[in-house]
Design a protein around this motif. Structure first.
Motif: not given
Length: 123
Positions: A3-11, A13-23
């Motif tokens: 099982q692979l479960v992603e999280s951390g997505g979102g909205s 603005q340009a120039g911003g940051s996000l960190r995605l995780s996959c358990a």
């Protein structure tokens, strides 16, 4: 059971940051990767990391995205900086147990896939 479960997505603005995780559940994987698919486009490889820690990146994200994994937590990460509107897509985690004679950014290389997490970057 794998099982692979992603999280951390979102909205953001340009120039911003996000960190995605996959358990990840199941036993050790030889290679894990992140892919993305925008509406009307094919799924494309973004970044991958193998069991020796070797990383591969798509040219479009080099210098902006960083893939990493925490073996103790069996979790894959994708740190995304300097996000652009063209990074908007559904992002998927993928994993495979075997070494294969194809690029780690090829979709066909992977046995297992998560359900995806949406990333939206506004201008």
């Amino acid at each position: 059971q794998v099982q692979l479960v992603e999280s951390g997505g979102g909205s953001v603005q340009a120039g911003g940051s996000l960190r995605l995780s996959c358990a990840a559940s199941g036993y050790a994987y030889y290679c894990m990767g992140w892919f993305r698919q925008a509406p009307g486009k094919e799924r494309e490889g973004v970044a991958a990391i193998d069991s020796d820690g070797r990383t591969t990146y798509a040219d479009s994200v080099k210098g902006r995205f960083t893939i990493s994994k925490d073996n103790a937590k069996n979790t894959l990460y994708l740190q995304m900086n300097s996000l652009k509107p063209e990074d908007t897509a559904m992002y998927y985690c993928a994993a495979d147990h075997l070494r294969r004679a194809v690029s780690d950014l090829e979709t066909g290389r992977y046995e297992y896939w998560g359900q995806g997490t949406q990333v939206t970057v506004s201008s």
